[in-house]
Every structure is written in C-alpha cells, then in structure tokens.
Design an enzyme around this catalytic site. Structure first.
Site, PDB file in Angstrom:
ATOM      1  N   ASP A 195      -4.253   5.343   6.053  1.00 37.37           N
ATOM      2  CA  ASP A 195      -4.831   6.868   6.554  1.00 37.37           C
ATOM      3  C   ASP A 195      -5.868   6.371   7.992  1.00 37.37           C
ATOM      4  O   ASP A 195      -5.066   5.974   8.984  1.00 37.37           O
ATOM      5  CB  ASP A 195      -5.620   7.234   5.340  1.00 37.37           C
ATOM      6  CG  ASP A 195      -5.846   8.771   5.581  1.00 37.37           C
ATOM      7  OD1 ASP A 195      -6.332   9.198   6.746  1.00 37.37           O
ATOM      8  OD2 ASP A 195      -5.664   9.503   4.411  1.00 37.37           O
TER       9      ASP A 195
ATOM     10  N   VAL B  82      -1.430  15.067   1.753  1.00 33.87           N
ATOM     11  CA  VAL B  82      -0.352  14.699   0.912  1.00 33.87           C
ATOM     12  C   VAL B  82      -0.435  14.139  -0.272  1.00 33.87           C
ATOM     13  O   VAL B  82      -1.390  13.433  -0.439  1.00 33.87           O
ATOM     14  CB  VAL B  82       0.658  13.883   1.856  1.00 33.87           C
ATOM     15  CG1 VAL B  82       1.026  14.499   2.992  1.00 33.87           C
ATOM     16  CG2 VAL B  82       0.082  12.343   2.013  1.00 33.87           C
TER      17      VAL B  82
ATOM     18  N   LYS C  47      -0.453   7.581   8.688  1.00 30.40           N
ATOM     19  CA  LYS C  47      -0.820   8.352   9.312  1.00 30.40           C
ATOM     20  C   LYS C  47      -1.457   8.121  10.813  1.00 30.40           C
ATOM     21  O   LYS C  47      -2.679   7.765  10.758  1.00 30.40           O
ATOM     22  CB  LYS C  47      -2.046   9.351   8.773  1.00 30.40           C
ATOM     23  CG  LYS C  47      -1.454  10.109   7.605  1.00 30.40           C
ATOM     24  CD  LYS C  47      -2.597  10.755   6.811  1.00 30.40           C
ATOM     25  CE  LYS C  47      -2.430  11.733   5.697  1.00 30.40           C
ATOM     26  NZ  LYS C  47      -3.480  12.341   5.106  1.00 30.40           N
TER      27      LYS C  47
ATOM     28  N   ASP D  34      -2.851  10.891  -5.007  1.00 33.65           N
ATOM     29  CA  ASP D  34      -3.316  12.012  -5.655  1.00 33.65           C
ATOM     30  C   ASP D  34      -4.070  12.995  -4.921  1.00 33.65           C
ATOM     31  O   ASP D  34      -4.749  12.706  -3.971  1.00 33.65           O
ATOM     32  CB  ASP D  34      -4.258  11.283  -6.661  1.00 33.65           C
ATOM     33  CG  ASP D  34      -5.557  10.713  -6.129  1.00 33.65           C
ATOM     34  OD1 ASP D  34      -5.646   9.906  -5.088  1.00 33.65           O
ATOM     35  OD2 ASP D  34      -6.745  11.173  -6.835  1.00 33.65           O
TER      36      ASP D  34
ATOM     37  N   GLU E 257       0.906  -1.217   0.007  1.00 32.82           N
ATOM     38  CA  GLU E 257       0.016   0.217  -0.156  1.00 32.82           C
ATOM     39  C   GLU E 257       0.910   1.383   0.027  1.00 32.82           C
ATOM     40  O   GLU E 257       2.115   1.306   0.581  1.00 32.82           O
ATOM     41  CB  GLU E 257      -0.828  -0.004   1.304  1.00 32.82           C
ATOM     42  CG  GLU E 257      -2.375  -0.650   0.874  1.00 32.82           C
ATOM     43  CD  GLU E 257      -3.280   0.469   0.213  1.00 32.82           C
ATOM     44  OE1 GLU E 257      -2.685   1.488  -0.440  1.00 32.82           O
ATOM     45  OE2 GLU E 257      -4.439   0.463   0.309  1.00 32.82           O
TER      46      GLU E 257
HETATM   47  C1  PRP Z   1      -5.805   5.482  -0.739  1.00 39.88           C
HETATM   48  C2  PRP Z   1      -4.735   4.452  -0.502  1.00 39.88           C
HETATM   49  C3  PRP Z   1      -5.254   3.478   0.428  1.00 39.88           C
HETATM   50  C4  PRP Z   1      -6.426   4.180   1.163  1.00 39.88           C
HETATM   51  C5  PRP Z   1      -6.030   4.341   2.633  1.00 39.88           C
HETATM   52  O1  PRP Z   1      -6.465   4.803  -1.828  1.00 39.88           O
HETATM   53  O2  PRP Z   1      -4.138   4.028  -1.875  1.00 39.88           O
HETATM   54  O3  PRP Z   1      -5.845   2.542  -0.445  1.00 39.88           O
HETATM   55  O4  PRP Z   1      -6.666   5.330   0.494  1.00 39.88           O
HETATM   56  O5  PRP Z   1      -7.045   4.962   3.224  1.00 39.88           O
HETATM   57  P1  PRP Z   1      -7.861   4.485   4.457  1.00 39.88           P
HETATM   58  O6  PRP Z   1      -6.771   3.950   5.359  1.00 39.88           O
HETATM   59  O7  PRP Z   1      -8.475   5.670   5.043  1.00 39.88           O
HETATM   60  O8  PRP Z   1      -8.897   3.404   4.037  1.00 39.88           O
HETATM   61  P2  PRP Z   1      -7.668   5.935  -2.477  1.00 39.88           P
HETATM   62  O9  PRP Z   1      -9.224   5.208  -2.131  1.00 39.88           O
HETATM   63  O10 PRP Z   1      -7.585   7.211  -2.329  1.00 39.88           O
HETATM   64  O11 PRP Z   1      -7.749   5.309  -4.156  1.00 39.88           O
HETATM   65  P3  PRP Z   1      -6.398   5.580  -5.100  1.00 39.88           P
HETATM   66  O12 PRP Z   1      -5.497   4.576  -4.537  1.00 39.88           O
HETATM   67  O13 PRP Z   1      -6.823   4.932  -6.373  1.00 39.88           O
HETATM   68  O14 PRP Z   1      -5.838   6.847  -5.001  1.00 39.88           O
END
Ligand code: PRP
Length: 183
Positions: A107, A157, A135, A163, A103
């Site tokens: 978050d 970030v 985080k 993104d 990953e």
């Molecule tokens: C982001 C990241 C993780 C997730 C983490 O993906 O790649 O998969 O969020 O967040 P969390 O711990 O709060 O669940 P996102 O859903 O933004 O999709 P992307 O990878 O396509 O940008």
C-alpha cells in the site's frame, strides 16, 4: 465465499480467484527458474499473506522452507507512521539465506521498507519481494518488488487475505468494499 455471495457489500470485483491462481502459477514458474540451485526461504507477513503464501508455495515445483513474521504499525495512531513493532519474530536465522518476502499488498510501502532494512541487518544473502497486489497511487516509499501480481487502484479492497476489521479475509476474490459497510 465468492464475491457473488456478498455482492450487496461490494462495489466491484478487481481480481477473481481464477485470475489470482493463474498469476501465482506464472510467478511461481519465474521463482523456480530464478532460484534454481539455491536454497530459498519464503517469509510470510501475517496475517494478510496467509492465502497468497499457501497458494503460491504449492505452485512451486521445488522444496522451500517457510517462516512467518507478525508486525504491526503504531505511533501517531496510524499505520502511515512507518514505525513497525514486531509481534512475532522469525524462528529462522537468515544468515546466508536467499529470502523471498511474500506479501498480499503493498500500500504505502512503509511496512516492507522497514522489513527490508530489518532483514538486511540479519545477514541474508539476498532479499526479494513478491506481492500479489500493489497500489501505485498510495506509495509513500518506492519498494523494489521483483514479483508483482496486479497493480490496482487506490480503493478499499478486501478478500484473499485482506480484511476490513478482520472480516472478509476468506473472500476468494479481491473486491472493492462498498462504502456503506465502513461509513
Ligand atoms: C497490510 C498488508 C501489508 C501492509 C501493507 O497488513 O498485509 O503488510 O498492510 O501496507 P503498507 O504498504 O501501507 O505498509 P496489515 O497491517 O493491515 O495487517 P494484516 O496483514 O494482519 O491485515
């Protein structure tokens, strides 16, 4: 693109490309040793993990297999619901496999919490997590993450796969986005 190329859109650089590569080499050495003699499959979570997967996997000094999963959160309109929808499932049967989920960021931890449960139900022999960024202040659920790159503050970030509205994924460094870009 480096942070210096778009400094007007960023507040600060949290982790440079060089620091990321050094850290991934360190994590790869640990993974090489921890999985010695075991078949290992890396599972990347699209789209954010593309950069980490590409650089981490190539630092390993062994052969692995690789698969990808695309998920999106929905329900109540926010990703904080913890409800996850599979957009692209794995092509691989996980039965008896040693799985390392790759990953870009943990978050709230809700995506991984759901994924860990989902993969466990598919009969994997072992499941561990590697995340470049984490985080701690944003955690809603605790994730047992064996390989962590950097703990960072709870800022917005971007870069190295992360993104804002699909932009900035190709920034080589991880940086805090300036508020004027998104407000
Ligand atoms: C982001 C990241 C993780 C997730 C983490 O993906 O790649 O998969 O969020 O967040 P969390 O711990 O709060 O669940 P996102 O859903 O933004 O999709 P992307 O990878 O396509 O940008």
């Amino acid at each position: 693109m480096r942070a210096a190329d778009i400094s007007d859109q960023l507040t600060s650089v949290l982790v440079t490309e060089e620091q990321i590569h050094d850290k991934l080499a360190e994590l790869a050495a640990r993974v090489d040793s921890d999985y010695e003699g075991k078949e290992l499959i890396l599972i990347g979570v699209l789209k954010g993990a593309v950069m980490v997967m590409a650089d981490f996997a190539r630092q390993l000094q062994r052969d692995i297999t690789m698969d990808w999963m695309a998920v999106s959160s929905y329900g109540a309109g926010t990703k904080s619901s913890g409800v996850v929808q599979i957009r692209k499932d794995l092509d691989t049967d996980l039965h008896g496999k040693h799985v390392l989920i790759v990953e870009d960021i943990i978050d709230s931890g809700l995506t991984l919490s759901w994924l860990l449960e989902n993969f466990a139900s598919r009969g994997a022999e072992s499941i561990e997590v590697l995340a470049l960024l984490r985080k701690p202040e944003a955690a809603k659920v605790e994730i047992d993450c064996r390989y962590v790159g950097f703990d960072i503050p709870n800022d917005f970030v971007v870069g190295y796969g992360l993104d804002y509205a699909e932009r900035y994924r190709n920034l080589r460094d991880v940086a805090v986005l300036a508020p004027h870009v998104y407000s």
